[in-house]
Design a protein around this motif. Structure first.
Motif, PDB file in Angstrom:
ATOM      1  N   MET A   1     -50.259 -48.475 -10.703  1.00  0.00           N
ATOM      2  CA  MET A   1     -49.287 -49.083 -11.612  1.00  0.00           C
ATOM      3  C   MET A   1     -47.880 -48.664 -11.213  1.00  0.00           C
ATOM      4  SD  MET A   1     -49.039 -48.871 -15.810  1.00  0.00           S
ATOM      5  CE  MET A   1     -48.839 -47.099 -15.853  1.00  0.00           C
ATOM      6  N   GLN A   2     -46.978 -49.631 -11.207  1.00  0.00           N
ATOM      7  CA  GLN A   2     -45.583 -49.345 -10.902  1.00  0.00           C
ATOM      8  C   GLN A   2     -44.722 -50.247 -11.778  1.00  0.00           C
ATOM      9  OE1 GLN A   2     -44.608 -49.352  -6.740  1.00  0.00           O
ATOM     10  NE2 GLN A   2     -42.420 -49.039  -7.094  1.00  0.00           N
ATOM     11  N   VAL A   3     -44.005 -49.644 -12.726  1.00  0.00           N
ATOM     12  CA  VAL A   3     -43.200 -50.411 -13.677  1.00  0.00           C
ATOM     13  C   VAL A   3     -41.875 -49.697 -13.922  1.00  0.00           C
ATOM     14  CG1 VAL A   3     -45.223 -51.363 -14.856  1.00  0.00           C
ATOM     15  CG2 VAL A   3     -44.207 -49.239 -15.682  1.00  0.00           C
ATOM     16  N   SER A   4     -40.939 -50.447 -14.487  1.00  0.00           N
ATOM     17  CA  SER A   4     -39.642 -49.895 -14.893  1.00  0.00           C
ATOM     18  C   SER A   4     -39.333 -50.400 -16.299  1.00  0.00           C
ATOM     19  CB  SER A   4     -38.527 -50.328 -13.934  1.00  0.00           C
ATOM     20  OG  SER A   4     -38.803 -49.890 -12.627  1.00  0.00           O
ATOM     21  N   CYS A   5     -38.733 -49.531 -17.124  1.00  0.00           N
ATOM     22  CA  CYS A   5     -38.344 -49.929 -18.477  1.00  0.00           C
ATOM     23  C   CYS A   5     -37.167 -49.068 -18.914  1.00  0.00           C
ATOM     24  CB  CYS A   5     -39.511 -49.778 -19.449  1.00  0.00           C
ATOM     25  SG  CYS A   5     -40.107 -48.080 -19.626  1.00  0.00           S
ATOM     26  N   LEU A   6     -36.578 -49.411 -20.042  1.00  0.00           N
ATOM     27  CA  LEU A   6     -35.448 -48.640 -20.561  1.00  0.00           C
ATOM     28  C   LEU A   6     -35.944 -47.443 -21.378  1.00  0.00           C
ATOM     29  CD1 LEU A   6     -33.013 -51.484 -21.718  1.00  0.00           C
ATOM     30  CD2 LEU A   6     -32.872 -50.078 -19.647  1.00  0.00           C
ATOM     31  N   GLN A   7     -35.225 -46.344 -21.235  1.00  0.00           N
ATOM     32  CA  GLN A   7     -35.613 -45.110 -21.931  1.00  0.00           C
ATOM     33  C   GLN A   7     -35.719 -45.316 -23.438  1.00  0.00           C
ATOM     34  OE1 GLN A   7     -33.467 -43.197 -24.026  1.00  0.00           O
ATOM     35  NE2 GLN A   7     -34.784 -41.403 -24.298  1.00  0.00           N
ATOM     36  N   GLN A   8     -34.731 -46.011 -24.022  1.00  0.00           N
ATOM     37  CA  GLN A   8     -34.743 -46.154 -25.478  1.00  0.00           C
ATOM     38  C   GLN A   8     -35.918 -47.012 -25.948  1.00  0.00           C
ATOM     39  OE1 GLN A   8     -31.091 -47.950 -26.725  1.00  0.00           O
ATOM     40  NE2 GLN A   8     -31.389 -49.852 -25.553  1.00  0.00           N
ATOM     41  N   ASN A   9     -36.306 -48.005 -25.147  1.00  0.00           N
ATOM     42  CA  ASN A   9     -37.457 -48.832 -25.521  1.00  0.00           C
ATOM     43  C   ASN A   9     -38.757 -48.035 -25.435  1.00  0.00           C
ATOM     44  OD1 ASN A   9     -35.736 -50.977 -25.880  1.00  0.00           O
ATOM     45  ND2 ASN A   9     -36.197 -51.948 -23.914  1.00  0.00           N
ATOM     46  N   LEU A  10     -38.905 -47.241 -24.377  1.00  0.00           N
ATOM     47  CA  LEU A  10     -40.109 -46.435 -24.226  1.00  0.00           C
ATOM     48  C   LEU A  10     -40.181 -45.369 -25.313  1.00  0.00           C
ATOM     49  CD1 LEU A  10     -42.665 -45.767 -22.680  1.00  0.00           C
ATOM     50  CD2 LEU A  10     -41.292 -44.405 -21.076  1.00  0.00           C
ATOM     51  N   SER A  11     -39.050 -44.761 -25.625  1.00  0.00           N
ATOM     52  CA  SER A  11     -39.012 -43.741 -26.672  1.00  0.00           C
ATOM     53  C   SER A  11     -39.405 -44.332 -28.020  1.00  0.00           C
ATOM     54  CB  SER A  11     -37.608 -43.124 -26.745  1.00  0.00           C
ATOM     55  OG  SER A  11     -37.529 -42.185 -27.796  1.00  0.00           O
ATOM     56  N   ARG A  12     -38.875 -45.530 -28.324  1.00  0.00           N
ATOM     57  CA  ARG A  12     -39.203 -46.179 -29.595  1.00  0.00           C
ATOM     58  C   ARG A  12     -40.684 -46.543 -29.654  1.00  0.00           C
ATOM     59  NH1 ARG A  12     -36.361 -50.535 -29.037  1.00  0.00           N
ATOM     60  NH2 ARG A  12     -34.417 -49.487 -29.554  1.00  0.00           N
ATOM     61  N   GLY A  13     -41.220 -47.060 -28.539  1.00  0.00           N
ATOM     62  CA  GLY A  13     -42.623 -47.428 -28.509  1.00  0.00           C
ATOM     63  C   GLY A  13     -43.546 -46.230 -28.681  1.00  0.00           C
ATOM     64  N   LEU A  14     -43.203 -45.125 -28.051  1.00  0.00           N
ATOM     65  CA  LEU A  14     -44.020 -43.908 -28.178  1.00  0.00           C
ATOM     66  C   LEU A  14     -43.972 -43.360 -29.603  1.00  0.00           C
ATOM     67  CD1 LEU A  14     -43.120 -42.124 -24.813  1.00  0.00           C
ATOM     68  CD2 LEU A  14     -45.359 -43.067 -25.445  1.00  0.00           C
ATOM     69  N   ALA A  15     -42.827 -43.494 -30.263  1.00  0.00           N
ATOM     70  CA  ALA A  15     -42.715 -43.034 -31.651  1.00  0.00           C
ATOM     71  C   ALA A  15     -43.618 -43.856 -32.568  1.00  0.00           C
ATOM     72  CB  ALA A  15     -41.267 -43.120 -32.112  1.00  0.00           C
ATOM     73  N   ILE A  16     -43.736 -45.159 -32.276  1.00  0.00           N
ATOM     74  CA  ILE A  16     -44.573 -46.031 -33.100  1.00  0.00           C
ATOM     75  C   ILE A  16     -46.051 -45.675 -32.945  1.00  0.00           C
ATOM     76  CG2 ILE A  16     -45.389 -48.409 -33.355  1.00  0.00           C
ATOM     77  CD1 ILE A  16     -42.513 -49.307 -32.706  1.00  0.00           C
ATOM     78  N   VAL A  17     -46.532 -45.628 -31.699  1.00  0.00           N
ATOM     79  CA  VAL A  17     -47.966 -45.383 -31.498  1.00  0.00           C
ATOM     80  C   VAL A  17     -48.328 -43.921 -31.730  1.00  0.00           C
ATOM     81  CG1 VAL A  17     -48.152 -47.288 -29.871  1.00  0.00           C
ATOM     82  CG2 VAL A  17     -47.775 -44.975 -28.995  1.00  0.00           C
ATOM     83  N   GLY A  18     -47.350 -43.031 -31.661  1.00  0.00           N
ATOM     84  CA  GLY A  18     -47.613 -41.609 -31.846  1.00  0.00           C
ATOM     85  C   GLY A  18     -48.218 -41.272 -33.191  1.00  0.00           C
ATOM     86  N   ARG A  19     -48.026 -42.156 -34.204  1.00  0.00           N
ATOM     87  CA  ARG A  19     -48.587 -41.909 -35.523  1.00  0.00           C
ATOM     88  C   ARG A  19     -50.114 -41.967 -35.505  1.00  0.00           C
ATOM     89  NH1 ARG A  19     -44.806 -40.280 -39.200  1.00  0.00           N
ATOM     90  NH2 ARG A  19     -46.393 -40.842 -40.720  1.00  0.00           N
ATOM     91  N   ALA A  20     -50.696 -42.613 -34.481  1.00  0.00           N
ATOM     92  CA  ALA A  20     -52.152 -42.746 -34.421  1.00  0.00           C
ATOM     93  C   ALA A  20     -52.793 -41.756 -33.464  1.00  0.00           C
ATOM     94  CB  ALA A  20     -52.526 -44.173 -34.011  1.00  0.00           C
ATOM     95  N   VAL A  21     -52.002 -40.913 -32.822  1.00  0.00           N
ATOM     96  CA  VAL A  21     -52.562 -39.931 -31.886  1.00  0.00           C
ATOM     97  C   VAL A  21     -53.313 -38.850 -32.671  1.00  0.00           C
ATOM     98  CG1 VAL A  21     -52.015 -38.173 -30.158  1.00  0.00           C
ATOM     99  CG2 VAL A  21     -50.795 -40.346 -30.137  1.00  0.00           C
ATOM    100  N   ALA A  22     -54.517 -38.547 -32.232  1.00  0.00           N
ATOM    101  CA  ALA A  22     -55.316 -37.517 -32.905  1.00  0.00           C
ATOM    102  C   ALA A  22     -54.703 -36.142 -32.649  1.00  0.00           C
ATOM    103  CB  ALA A  22     -56.755 -37.556 -32.402  1.00  0.00           C
ATOM    104  N   THR A  23     -54.505 -35.367 -33.708  1.00  0.00           N
ATOM    105  CA  THR A  23     -53.959 -34.016 -33.543  1.00  0.00           C
ATOM    106  C   THR A  23     -55.051 -33.021 -33.167  1.00  0.00           C
ATOM    107  OG1 THR A  23     -54.179 -33.725 -35.926  1.00  0.00           O
ATOM    108  CG2 THR A  23     -52.020 -34.403 -35.094  1.00  0.00           C
ATOM    109  N   ARG A  24     -56.234 -33.229 -33.726  1.00  0.00           N
ATOM    110  CA  ARG A  24     -57.384 -32.387 -33.388  1.00  0.00           C
ATOM    111  C   ARG A  24     -58.578 -33.297 -33.195  1.00  0.00           C
ATOM    112  NH1 ARG A  24     -56.547 -28.192 -38.384  1.00  0.00           N
ATOM    113  NH2 ARG A  24     -54.665 -27.154 -37.638  1.00  0.00           N
ATOM    114  N   SER A  25     -59.251 -33.122 -32.082  1.00  0.00           N
ATOM    115  CA  SER A  25     -60.407 -33.965 -31.812  1.00  0.00           C
ATOM    116  C   SER A  25     -61.298 -33.315 -30.769  1.00  0.00           C
ATOM    117  CB  SER A  25     -59.955 -35.347 -31.319  1.00  0.00           C
ATOM    118  OG  SER A  25     -61.055 -36.128 -30.940  1.00  0.00           O
ATOM    119  N   ASN A  26     -62.584 -33.623 -30.870  1.00  0.00           N
ATOM    120  CA  ASN A  26     -63.521 -33.163 -29.847  1.00  0.00           C
ATOM    121  C   ASN A  26     -63.391 -33.970 -28.564  1.00  0.00           C
ATOM    122  OD1 ASN A  26     -64.619 -31.221 -31.576  1.00  0.00           O
ATOM    123  ND2 ASN A  26     -66.075 -32.682 -32.451  1.00  0.00           N
ATOM    124  N   LEU A  27     -62.696 -35.104 -28.664  1.00  0.00           N
ATOM    125  CA  LEU A  27     -62.437 -35.937 -27.491  1.00  0.00           C
ATOM    126  C   LEU A  27     -60.990 -35.732 -27.049  1.00  0.00           C
ATOM    127  CD1 LEU A  27     -64.146 -39.331 -28.448  1.00  0.00           C
ATOM    128  CD2 LEU A  27     -64.882 -37.732 -26.686  1.00  0.00           C
TER     129      LEU A  27
END
Length: 378
Positions: A1-27
């Protein structure tokens, strides 16, 4: 994979999906964010198996691909970068992702995307369309009343009933009940009801912006999952099995006393009483007043070894006032409902010290909040 994007867009996107990241998990892979490409877009996905969030951001895609990267490490690094273009490139052996922005660069070890759990697909089912601000207000008025402990899992969810263009959201934790009735943008051909986790609905509420584009959420015909489309964000949530309590039977059909007061006055008096209630089992006492000295509510609390306080607020009282026109509540439950009601007039209804109290907003028809009393020595 080779892509380019803007820092602010990537930061905003990570903040959105970060709410679903498991904090503790066996996986361990559940603590990662999946990055893939689709239609000249960068797709970010995270899941904790109960809820999955996917968002797309604009990108220049030179080579397709996908990888999963530790979410916290990636987010912290991206947030530290300057507001400029970020180049992302993966190398297969060993699997690594290189990020470059101006004169900053990092290599982050990743995991094969095939190890990432598949996100459930919701292609068909009942599609409910609702105005975003109506849904956001409904969630704000109901979700906080759901249980946070798993002793009765079904109470951590919100019961949703849809009939035609009418909807009802209800949440309860055994000590309080919040019910909100409203209208859909379009009627649903067949009645539908299900229970959805309150945490999932709170995430939906957070992601609803200020635009007027309708929110669509589709419930699978099997009643297992719900999909929410909010602009460029998709949220997939599991639905909850089990039988929700008959919440209608918990709403008092009548009341003996009713007082209409200003929300700001009521909130201030409860906050003052809460200071002493902290050391007094959280108990706040309400006494309805209607006499020569004025009408309204007296709100008091006391901590045995520290002291006590009392405040009075003016209000329009209806019903016969006597020694039974008093009741005690947990200060937290009273404060939280007054907080979501906002400015305006609030109606408080009660029957006797051992029956539930009801709080309504005179400006919001369809919202009912029931609070169970606490039994105290007066």
């Amino acid at each position: 994979m080779q892509v380019s994007c803007l820092q602010q867009n990537l930061s905003r996107g990570l903040a959105i999906v970060g709410r679903a990241v498991a904090t503790r998990s066996n996986l361990p892979v559940l603590q990662n964010v999946k990055i893939s490409t689709e239609d000249s877009m960068l797709v970010l996905t995270a899941t904790n198996l109960d809820i999955a969030i996917t968002t797309k951001i604009g990108a220049q895609v030179e080579q397709e691909g996908e990888v999963t990267i530790p979410a916290r490490l990636l987010t912290d690094f991206v947030n530290s970068l300057p507001d400029d273009r970020i180049d992302i490139k993966t190398t297969p052996d060993p699997l690594s992702t290189a990020l470059t922005c101006q004169r900053f660069e990092a290599n982050i070890n990743g995991t094969d995307a095939e190890e990432f759990p598949p996100i459930p697909t919701v292609d068909e089912g009942s599609t409910i369309k609702i105005h975003p601000q109506v849904l956001r207000e409904t969630i704000a008025h109901v979700a906080f009343a759901a249980a946070t402990e798993d002793s009765r899992p079904v109470l951590t969810g919100i019961k949703v009933e849809v009939n035609g263009d009418d909807f009802i959201f209800a949440a309860a934790d055994g000590f309080r009940l919040a019910v909100y009735e409203g209208k859909l943008s379009e009627p649903l051909p067949e009645p539908s009801e299900f229970i959805i986790p309150a945490k999932a609905m709170q995430e939906v509420g957070r992601l609803i912006g200020s635009d007027d584009s309708e929110v669509e959420f589709t419930v699978t015909s099997a009643g297992t999952h719900a999909l929410f489309n909010i602009g460029t964000v998709e949220i997939v949530s599991q639905l909850m099995p089990g039988a929700f309590p008959n919440f209608r039977s918990l709403i008092p059909e009548d009341h003996r006393n009713r007082v209409i007061v200003q929300q700001s006055d009521f909130m201030r008096a409860v906050r003052s009483a809460s200071i002493f209630a902290r050391d007094g089992s959280g108990i706040v006492r309400l006494q309805i007043m209607d006499g020569e000295e004025g009408s309204g509510i007296s709100i008091s609390s006391r901590a045995e070894e520290l002291g006590d306080n009392q405040g009075e607020i003016d209000g329009d009282v209806s019903g016969e006032v006597d020694e039974d026109s008093r009741i005690a509540f947990n200060n937290k439950y009273l404060s939280e409902v007054l907080d979501v009601l906002g400015d305006g007039e609030v109606a408080f209804e009660m029957t006797n010290p051992s029956s539930p109290g009801v709080v309504r907003s005179t400006g919001k028809e369809g919202y009912t909040h029931v609070v169970m009393p606490m039994f105290v020595q007066w």
